[in-house]
Design a protein around this motif. Sequence first.
Motif, mmCIF file in Angstrom:
data_model
loop_
_atom_site.group_PDB
_atom_site.id
_atom_site.type_symbol
_atom_site.label_atom_id
_atom_site.label_comp_id
_atom_site.label_asym_id
_atom_site.label_seq_id
_atom_site.Cartn_x
_atom_site.Cartn_y
_atom_site.Cartn_z
ATOM 1 N N THR A 166 121.213 -59.597 54.453
ATOM 2 C CA THR A 166 120.771 -58.230 54.250
ATOM 3 C C THR A 166 122.125 -57.492 53.582
ATOM 4 O O THR A 166 123.167 -58.009 53.574
ATOM 5 C CB THR A 166 120.768 -57.536 55.665
ATOM 6 O OG1 THR A 166 121.960 -57.591 56.498
ATOM 7 C CG2 THR A 166 119.772 -57.918 56.369
ATOM 8 N N LYS A 167 121.535 -56.337 52.824
ATOM 9 C CA LYS A 167 122.725 -55.538 52.064
ATOM 10 C C LYS A 167 122.142 -54.109 52.134
ATOM 11 O O LYS A 167 120.945 -54.120 51.846
ATOM 12 C CB LYS A 167 122.789 -56.195 50.766
ATOM 13 C CG LYS A 167 123.815 -55.085 49.923
ATOM 14 C CD LYS A 167 125.265 -55.281 50.446
ATOM 15 C CE LYS A 167 125.928 -56.711 49.959
ATOM 16 N NZ LYS A 167 127.308 -56.973 50.107
ATOM 17 N N LYS A 168 122.975 -53.131 52.661
ATOM 18 C CA LYS A 168 122.664 -51.682 52.587
ATOM 19 C C LYS A 168 122.965 -51.140 51.280
ATOM 20 O O LYS A 168 123.759 -51.652 50.411
ATOM 21 C CB LYS A 168 123.384 -50.961 53.524
ATOM 22 C CG LYS A 168 122.772 -50.999 54.961
ATOM 23 C CD LYS A 168 123.475 -50.169 55.901
ATOM 24 C CE LYS A 168 122.712 -50.278 57.380
ATOM 25 N NZ LYS A 168 123.546 -49.302 58.236
ATOM 26 N N PHE A 169 121.859 -50.274 50.809
ATOM 27 C CA PHE A 169 122.176 -49.624 49.488
ATOM 28 C C PHE A 169 121.722 -47.960 49.597
ATOM 29 O O PHE A 169 120.927 -47.795 50.365
ATOM 30 C CB PHE A 169 121.627 -50.178 48.359
ATOM 31 C CG PHE A 169 119.951 -50.379 48.298
ATOM 32 C CD1 PHE A 169 119.357 -49.492 47.691
ATOM 33 C CD2 PHE A 169 119.510 -51.312 48.911
ATOM 34 C CE1 PHE A 169 117.955 -49.685 47.818
ATOM 35 C CE2 PHE A 169 117.979 -51.545 49.245
ATOM 36 C CZ PHE A 169 117.245 -50.414 48.359
ATOM 37 N N PHE A 170 122.201 -47.163 48.692
ATOM 38 C CA PHE A 170 121.716 -45.651 48.902
ATOM 39 C C PHE A 170 121.087 -45.380 47.480
ATOM 40 O O PHE A 170 121.391 -45.751 46.559
ATOM 41 C CB PHE A 170 122.897 -44.920 49.113
ATOM 42 C CG PHE A 170 122.716 -43.503 49.082
ATOM 43 C CD1 PHE A 170 122.114 -42.804 50.174
ATOM 44 C CD2 PHE A 170 122.812 -42.695 47.755
ATOM 45 C CE1 PHE A 170 121.860 -41.399 50.172
ATOM 46 C CE2 PHE A 170 122.476 -41.292 47.837
ATOM 47 C CZ PHE A 170 121.884 -40.677 48.926
ATOM 48 N N VAL A 171 119.840 -44.691 47.793
ATOM 49 C CA VAL A 171 119.010 -44.026 46.592
ATOM 50 C C VAL A 171 119.084 -42.739 46.683
ATOM 51 O O VAL A 171 118.892 -42.104 47.443
ATOM 52 C CB VAL A 171 117.694 -44.734 46.899
ATOM 53 C CG1 VAL A 171 116.934 -43.884 45.778
ATOM 54 C CG2 VAL A 171 117.572 -45.795 46.766
ATOM 55 N N TYR A 172 119.755 -42.213 45.491
ATOM 56 C CA TYR A 172 119.886 -40.614 45.344
ATOM 57 C C TYR A 172 118.876 -39.965 44.330
ATOM 58 O O TYR A 172 119.029 -40.364 43.051
ATOM 59 C CB TYR A 172 121.359 -40.313 44.935
ATOM 60 C CG TYR A 172 121.331 -38.865 44.851
ATOM 61 C CD1 TYR A 172 121.133 -37.806 45.893
ATOM 62 C CD2 TYR A 172 121.586 -38.270 43.633
ATOM 63 C CE1 TYR A 172 121.472 -36.478 45.860
ATOM 64 C CE2 TYR A 172 121.855 -36.835 43.390
ATOM 65 C CZ TYR A 172 121.775 -36.010 44.498
ATOM 66 O OH TYR A 172 121.870 -34.613 44.425
ATOM 67 N N ASN A 173 117.698 -39.480 44.664
ATOM 68 C CA ASN A 173 116.475 -39.286 43.710
ATOM 69 C C ASN A 173 116.291 -37.714 44.241
ATOM 70 O O ASN A 173 115.224 -37.578 44.879
ATOM 71 C CB ASN A 173 115.248 -40.137 43.586
ATOM 72 C CG ASN A 173 115.504 -41.337 42.819
ATOM 73 O OD1 ASN A 173 116.191 -41.348 41.816
ATOM 74 N ND2 ASN A 173 114.996 -42.485 43.313
ATOM 75 N N PRO A 174 116.969 -36.650 43.842
ATOM 76 C CA PRO A 174 116.615 -35.421 44.381
ATOM 77 C C PRO A 174 115.472 -34.827 43.861
ATOM 78 O O PRO A 174 114.657 -34.061 44.472
ATOM 79 C CB PRO A 174 117.768 -34.762 43.839
ATOM 80 C CG PRO A 174 118.257 -35.347 42.387
ATOM 81 C CD PRO A 174 118.076 -36.712 42.856
ATOM 82 N N SER A 175 114.806 -35.587 42.833
ATOM 83 C CA SER A 175 113.372 -34.877 42.347
ATOM 84 C C SER A 175 112.268 -35.503 42.896
ATOM 85 O O SER A 175 110.994 -35.131 42.785
ATOM 86 C CB SER A 175 113.428 -35.135 40.822
ATOM 87 O OG SER A 175 113.443 -36.457 40.520
ATOM 88 N N VAL A 176 112.535 -36.777 43.791
ATOM 89 C CA VAL A 176 111.610 -37.248 44.352
ATOM 90 C C VAL A 176 111.561 -36.623 45.925
ATOM 91 O O VAL A 176 112.442 -36.840 46.652
ATOM 92 C CB VAL A 176 111.833 -38.785 44.561
ATOM 93 C CG1 VAL A 176 110.708 -39.573 45.250
ATOM 94 C CG2 VAL A 176 111.887 -39.394 43.225
ATOM 95 N N VAL A 177 110.167 -36.124 46.282
ATOM 96 C CA VAL A 177 110.177 -35.549 47.555
ATOM 97 C C VAL A 177 109.526 -36.458 48.437
ATOM 98 O O VAL A 177 108.558 -37.250 48.328
ATOM 99 C CB VAL A 177 109.054 -34.400 47.460
ATOM 100 C CG1 VAL A 177 108.754 -33.680 48.860
ATOM 101 C CG2 VAL A 177 109.615 -33.418 46.388
ATOM 102 N N SER A 178 110.504 -36.567 49.740
ATOM 103 C CA SER A 178 109.642 -37.665 50.816
ATOM 104 C C SER A 178 108.650 -37.191 51.326
ATOM 105 O O SER A 178 108.497 -35.900 51.463
ATOM 106 C CB SER A 178 110.969 -37.658 51.973
ATOM 107 O OG SER A 178 110.391 -38.430 52.967
ATOM 108 N N VAL A 179 107.587 -38.094 51.640
ATOM 109 C CA VAL A 179 106.432 -37.720 52.306
ATOM 110 C C VAL A 179 106.668 -37.507 53.922
ATOM 111 O O VAL A 179 105.794 -37.096 54.653
ATOM 112 C CB VAL A 179 105.375 -38.914 52.077
ATOM 113 C CG1 VAL A 179 104.811 -38.691 50.690
ATOM 114 C CG2 VAL A 179 105.749 -40.206 52.750
#
Length: 352
Positions: A166-179
């Motif tokens: 396993t490996k953790k990673f971070f996604v930074y997408n301020p324009s994508v709205v979470s459902v």
Amino acid sequence: MGFILKEGVYKCEFTGIDSKNPISKKVISDVVHIQPFLKIQTSISDIQLASRILQDSENTNSVFYKNSYEIMPVPTAIFGEGQPVLFYYSELYNLSKGDLAGDLKLEQIVLNSRNSLVSISSKKINRKIDSRVEVGKVLVHKMPTDTYTLVLNLIDSVANYGVSSTKKFFVYNPSVVSVDTFSQQTTSTLGTMFGAMSEEELDDLFSKSQYLATSNEINQYSILTNEEGKREFLNQFWELRDNNRNDYRNEYFLSYLKRIDESNLRYSALGREGWKTDRGRVYLMYGDPNEIDRYPNETETRPYEIWNYHELEGGVYFIFADITGFGDYQLVHSTKRGEIRDDNWQRRIVVR
């Protein structure tokens, strides 16, 4: 650097020392477990995250070259805007061990911070070759801002055996709205961004943020002793300075990060990063001036600049001078409240 190590547990330590001030140093250490794959069952290595992977690379002398691939690492593990595809590299070992009646199955799974399934795919792995490289990718451009976990499962269904990496990673997408509206209410975008940072990165970010901090905030941060406390502090620190709480993006924070990069490009001097210089500090705190008057070649004075800000306190200015002659412009006078003021600043720049 590469090392050949025997089986065992090792402590790996890196020390960085200021060449001009040996007292100033930083030590980072970690524990490394060396366990040869030759002795055990079917196995999978750690996962290495990358910004791109070049197959059949001719750059064999690169420190990022292995098994015919050149792997460009992403040590921050941050993807999203500017890096919409996550590439990964792993190695599979001892594939020919045990019953060779059927193929192995390799699963690629992505989970979010609440361990909810984001994506899953699988493929068959032939057992005729005992070891192989596994290279893949995850499209993250449509994934909302969050911390994720990439899971690789290597499964031998005949032997009822499986192994994971396993490996953790971070996604930074301020324009994508979470459902997931509950996640939006309870998880701060910047907080999860800080969640992907190491303690050294958190300390470095606060050092660059201190120009905006109050003395009380500086004291509060100095007594924090763990990563979680520092992440929470920086999250609240930048939320307080967000000019528009209704916007998913903290534009002020993003603008400040851009000004750090810009100040390093414009104002670095004498081996110091631009944000550590006087001009870099003023630029970070107040932005671009409305006007700059430059005097680089005066016969009787050292080079100096006058920065004018029309909107600050009804109009203020800053005067920077290259006192040393090495391009390091120091603040010698300003009419801004709280800044250094010397109405006789001219005497400091006279060439004697």
